[in-house]
Design a protein around this motif. Structure first.
Motif, PDB file in Angstrom:
ATOM      1  N   LEU A 140       0.858  -1.180   0.000  1.00 23.05           N
ATOM      2  CA  LEU A 140       0.000   0.000   0.000  1.00 23.05           C
ATOM      3  C   LEU A 140       0.893   1.228   0.000  1.00 23.05           C
ATOM      4  O   LEU A 140       1.578   1.496   0.981  1.00 23.05           O
ATOM      5  CB  LEU A 140      -0.910   0.005   1.239  1.00 23.05           C
ATOM      6  N   ASP A 141       0.895   1.946  -1.089  1.00 25.15           N
ATOM      7  CA  ASP A 141       1.693   3.160  -1.194  1.00 25.15           C
ATOM      8  C   ASP A 141       0.934   4.346  -0.638  1.00 25.15           C
ATOM      9  O   ASP A 141      -0.301   4.351  -0.576  1.00 25.15           O
ATOM     10  CB  ASP A 141       2.055   3.430  -2.657  1.00 25.15           C
ATOM     11  N   LEU A 142       1.690   5.373  -0.266  1.00 25.14           N
ATOM     12  CA  LEU A 142       1.100   6.637   0.161  1.00 25.14           C
ATOM     13  C   LEU A 142       0.852   7.508  -1.065  1.00 25.14           C
ATOM     14  O   LEU A 142       1.701   7.581  -1.957  1.00 25.14           O
ATOM     15  CB  LEU A 142       2.046   7.371   1.115  1.00 25.14           C
ATOM     16  N   SER A 143      -0.279   8.168  -1.087  1.00 30.06           N
ATOM     17  CA  SER A 143      -0.518   9.155  -2.138  1.00 30.06           C
ATOM     18  C   SER A 143       0.482  10.297  -1.946  1.00 30.06           C
ATOM     19  O   SER A 143       1.071  10.430  -0.855  1.00 30.06           O
ATOM     20  CB  SER A 143      -1.948   9.691  -2.051  1.00 30.06           C
ATOM     21  N   HIS A 182       2.077  11.234   1.601  1.00 32.60           N
ATOM     22  CA  HIS A 182       3.527  11.191   1.814  1.00 32.60           C
ATOM     23  C   HIS A 182       4.026  12.520   2.368  1.00 32.60           C
ATOM     24  O   HIS A 182       4.832  12.554   3.299  1.00 32.60           O
ATOM     25  CB  HIS A 182       4.255  10.842   0.520  1.00 32.60           C
ATOM     26  N   HIS A 199      -6.586   2.613   6.330  1.00 28.92           N
ATOM     27  CA  HIS A 199      -6.930   2.425   4.919  1.00 28.92           C
ATOM     28  C   HIS A 199      -7.497   1.022   4.699  1.00 28.92           C
ATOM     29  O   HIS A 199      -8.515   0.857   4.023  1.00 28.92           O
ATOM     30  CB  HIS A 199      -5.687   2.650   4.044  1.00 28.92           C
ATOM     31  N   GLY A 220      -5.440  -0.125  -3.418  1.00 27.82           N
ATOM     32  CA  GLY A 220      -5.470   1.328  -3.542  1.00 27.82           C
ATOM     33  C   GLY A 220      -4.283   2.004  -2.893  1.00 27.82           C
ATOM     34  O   GLY A 220      -3.301   1.363  -2.521  1.00 27.82           O
ATOM     35  N   THR A 221      -4.405   3.300  -2.770  1.00 29.51           N
ATOM     36  CA  THR A 221      -3.344   4.148  -2.243  1.00 29.51           C
ATOM     37  C   THR A 221      -3.819   4.804  -0.955  1.00 29.51           C
ATOM     38  O   THR A 221      -4.947   5.299  -0.889  1.00 29.51           O
ATOM     39  CB  THR A 221      -2.976   5.234  -3.277  1.00 29.51           C
ATOM     40  N   ILE A 222      -2.974   4.821   0.039  1.00 33.39           N
ATOM     41  CA  ILE A 222      -3.316   5.433   1.323  1.00 33.39           C
ATOM     42  C   ILE A 222      -3.418   6.945   1.130  1.00 33.39           C
ATOM     43  O   ILE A 222      -2.498   7.581   0.629  1.00 33.39           O
ATOM     44  CB  ILE A 222      -2.248   5.101   2.386  1.00 33.39           C
ATOM     45  N   GLY A 223      -4.532   7.513   1.543  1.00 35.14           N
ATOM     46  CA  GLY A 223      -4.766   8.943   1.388  1.00 35.14           C
ATOM     47  C   GLY A 223      -4.300   9.764   2.577  1.00 35.14           C
ATOM     48  O   GLY A 223      -3.996   9.232   3.652  1.00 35.14           O
TER      49      GLY A 223
END
Length: 166
Positions: free
Chosen positions: A87-90, A94, A136, A144-147
């Motif tokens: 899970l990446d950070l948006s 970030h 998340h 998805g991407t962590i908001g």
């Protein structure tokens, strides 16, 4: 290749006893730093009776969602190890994480707010990332991407726990 997140609640005397018997080991090894510690003021003497609510829709929703997540099949490799999603950070998340990291880091110096609890505060950014991922996951699942909202909420929680750790 397994992971675990858990909560432990102990009475203050039991915690103090553990820390006294263990000496410098729990803090020196980073064991304590990996926990979010809370030491809220006692409410004894203020807990007057009130009947339990007949419905708790938020708790019910949480329990349903937790059950859904637990029922999801696990992706494993040939050896039975977990194949974890990333899970990446948006970009906004970030940026918020970097700001929190740097703000906390500046307070680790000798005269900083977190100097007495350097071990705990030094792990704060990692805990923010972990909590943001869990938030998340709870809302969206392992996709998805962590908001930024998850990072902001996680930051507030970790900062509160840093105050408790003082």
């Amino acid at each position: 290749d397994r992971r675990l997140t858990f909560s432990v609640m102990v009475q203050p005397e039991a915690w103090r006893g553990f820390m006294a018997r263990a000496g410098a080991l729990p803090r020196g090894t980073g064991f304590v730093a990996r926990f979010l510690i809370a030491w809220p003021a006692s409410t004894q003497g203020q807990r007057l009776y009130r009947p339990a609510p007949t419905e708790m829709p938020a708790v019910d929703r949480f329990n349903r969602r937790t059950r859904e997540l637990l029922d999801m099949p696990l992706n494993t490799d040939a050896n039975g190890g977990l194949v974890l999603p990333v899970l990446d950070l948006s970009p906004g998340a970030h940026a918020a994480w970097v700001q929190a990291h740097d703000t906390i880091e500046r307070q680790l110096g000798n005269d900083g707010t977190y100097a007495p609890i350097r071990d705990v505060a030094a792990k704060a950014a990692e805990n923010i990332a972990r909590l943001a991922a869990l938030m998340h996951l709870l809302e969206y699942g392992p996709v998805g991407t962590i908001g930024r909202g998850c990072v902001d909420s996680a930051t507030r929680l970790v900062l509160w726990h840093l105050q408790e750790a003082h």
